[in-house]
Design an enzyme around this catalytic site. Structure first.
Site, PDB file in Angstrom:
ATOM      1  N   TYR A  68      -7.187   1.307 -15.005  1.00 49.21           N
ATOM      2  CA  TYR A  68      -7.047  -0.125 -15.267  1.00 49.21           C
ATOM      3  C   TYR A  68      -5.613  -0.600 -15.080  1.00 49.21           C
ATOM      4  CZ  TYR A  68     -11.868  -0.144 -16.677  1.00 49.21           C
ATOM      5  OH  TYR A  68     -13.235  -0.038 -16.648  1.00 49.21           O
TER       6      TYR A  68
ATOM      7  N   ARG B  73      -5.571  -1.460 -11.496  1.00 48.53           N
ATOM      8  CA  ARG B  73      -6.275  -2.720 -11.251  1.00 48.53           C
ATOM      9  C   ARG B  73      -5.425  -3.907 -11.701  1.00 48.53           C
ATOM     10  NH1 ARG B  73      -8.411   1.013 -10.050  1.00 48.53           N
ATOM     11  NH2 ARG B  73      -7.461   0.366  -8.109  1.00 48.53           N
TER      12      ARG B  73
ATOM     13  N   ASN C 198     -16.379 -11.496 -13.729  1.00 54.89           N
ATOM     14  CA  ASN C 198     -15.108 -10.931 -13.278  1.00 54.89           C
ATOM     15  C   ASN C 198     -14.117 -10.805 -14.428  1.00 54.89           C
ATOM     16  OD1 ASN C 198     -16.229 -10.995 -10.728  1.00 54.89           O
ATOM     17  ND2 ASN C 198     -15.252 -12.923 -10.169  1.00 54.89           N
ATOM     18  N   VAL C 199     -13.271  -9.789 -14.337  1.00 62.90           N
ATOM     19  CA  VAL C 199     -12.269  -9.574 -15.381  1.00 62.90           C
ATOM     20  C   VAL C 199     -10.891 -10.066 -14.936  1.00 62.90           C
ATOM     21  CG1 VAL C 199     -13.526  -7.651 -16.415  1.00 62.90           C
ATOM     22  CG2 VAL C 199     -11.840  -7.176 -14.615  1.00 62.90           C
ATOM     23  N   ASP C 200     -10.811 -10.663 -13.735  1.00 62.31           N
ATOM     24  CA  ASP C 200      -9.537 -11.218 -13.284  1.00 62.31           C
ATOM     25  C   ASP C 200      -9.343 -12.623 -13.866  1.00 62.31           C
ATOM     26  OD1 ASP C 200     -10.585 -13.322 -11.393  1.00 62.31           O
ATOM     27  OD2 ASP C 200     -11.409 -11.573 -10.370  1.00 62.31           O
TER      28      ASP C 200
ATOM     29  N   GLY D  93     -21.390 -15.162  -5.385  1.00 66.03           N
ATOM     30  CA  GLY D  93     -20.804 -13.843  -5.221  1.00 66.03           C
ATOM     31  C   GLY D  93     -21.277 -12.795  -6.199  1.00 66.03           C
ATOM     32  N   THR D  94     -22.498 -12.924  -6.659  1.00 64.24           N
ATOM     33  CA  THR D  94     -23.060 -11.898  -7.526  1.00 64.24           C
ATOM     34  C   THR D  94     -24.471 -11.570  -7.055  1.00 64.24           C
ATOM     35  OG1 THR D  94     -23.821 -11.358  -9.778  1.00 64.24           O
ATOM     36  CG2 THR D  94     -23.714 -13.691  -9.196  1.00 64.24           C
TER      37      THR D  94
ATOM     38  N   HIS E 283     -17.451 -10.074 -19.252  1.00 65.39           N
ATOM     39  CA  HIS E 283     -17.144  -8.639 -19.247  1.00 65.39           C
ATOM     40  C   HIS E 283     -15.705  -8.323 -19.629  1.00 65.39           C
ATOM     41  CE1 HIS E 283     -20.780  -8.106 -16.325  1.00 65.39           C
ATOM     42  NE2 HIS E 283     -21.146  -8.202 -17.579  1.00 65.39           N
TER      43      HIS E 283
END
Length: 228
Positions: free
Chosen positions: A54, A57, A88-90, A170-171, A105
């Site tokens: 991570y 990332r 997304n985690v961004d 986008g999923t 998430h």
């Protein structure tokens, strides 16, 4: 009063910014078995590996920028009450300027205590063994791993139930429980599905419009359909 436009986004919207999608066909993520780097068991077995994964990332995220798809969603706020529910985690939605984003998430630029889940901190630097919360418990990425509860799911369901329009970008709609959100929209709510390889049955939903394209071009078309 503006209509409520709910947007579900996944890895495909961030791919054009240079962020790799979650996993490939072999269930690997950056060469790792996903359970090694995205499960409580993996963290317990090898916390250094997981933290390093991570950390890499996080460093990558700080080098990329939002793309046209992100900014197109910001433009929609002029016309609609837009809520983004992202897998997304961004933080690219926020950096683009979206004002109402729910992360299902977790968030890569946050860390939390391993013992006290409510202790969450902004974090742009690496997390290493020995980094602790104020209760002296090891920090971990603020990410929902496989086998863990999705604490924001109930709120996401409440939002989806009130949608006047639903947009999916986008999923694959294959990752649960996030994929179940489409089942909570009212029967006659228009649904727009943007994906270059849409894995959805057009006959499964009323009022479904498929835009078979990448996120940036697909949201260009979406704006034309919703605003013009």
């Amino acid at each position: 009063m503006k209509k409520k436009l709910v947007v579900l986004t996944g890895a495909g919207i961030s791919a054009e910014s240079g962020i790799n999608t979650f996993r490939d066909a072999n269930g690997l993520w950056e060469g790792h078995d996903i359970y090694e780097v995205a499960s409580p068991q993996g963290f317990h077995s090898n916390p250094e590996l997981v933290l390093d994964f991570y950390n890499q990332r996080r460093r990558q995220l700080l080098t990329v920028s939002p793309n046209k798809a992100h900014t197109n969603l910001v433009d929609l706020e002029k016309y609609f009450d837009v809520v983004i529910i992202t897998q997304n985690v961004d933080d690219l939605h926020e950096r683009a300027g979206s004002t109402n984003v729910l992360h299902l998430h977790g968030e890569l630029l946050k860390a939390r205590s391993t013992a006290y889940e409510y202790l969450v901190y902004d974090r742009k630097s690496d997390i290493i063994i020995g980094d602790t919360c104020e209760q002296n418990s090891q920090l971990r990425p603020h990410i929902v791993w496989f086998g863990e509860d999705v604490p924001m799911l109930e709120k996401a369901i409440e939002i989806t139930l009130r949608a006047d329009i639903l947009v999916i970008i986008g999923t694959s709609m294959q990752v649960y429980p996030a994929a179940s959100l489409i089942d909570y929209v009212s029967e006659n709510v228009p649904i727009y599905f943007i994906d270059p390889k849409p894995a959805v049955n057009k006959n499964a939903f009323n009022n479904l419009t498929i835009i078979k394209d990448i996120a940036s071009l697909g949201t260009d078309e979406l704006l034309k359909k919703l605003i013009d």
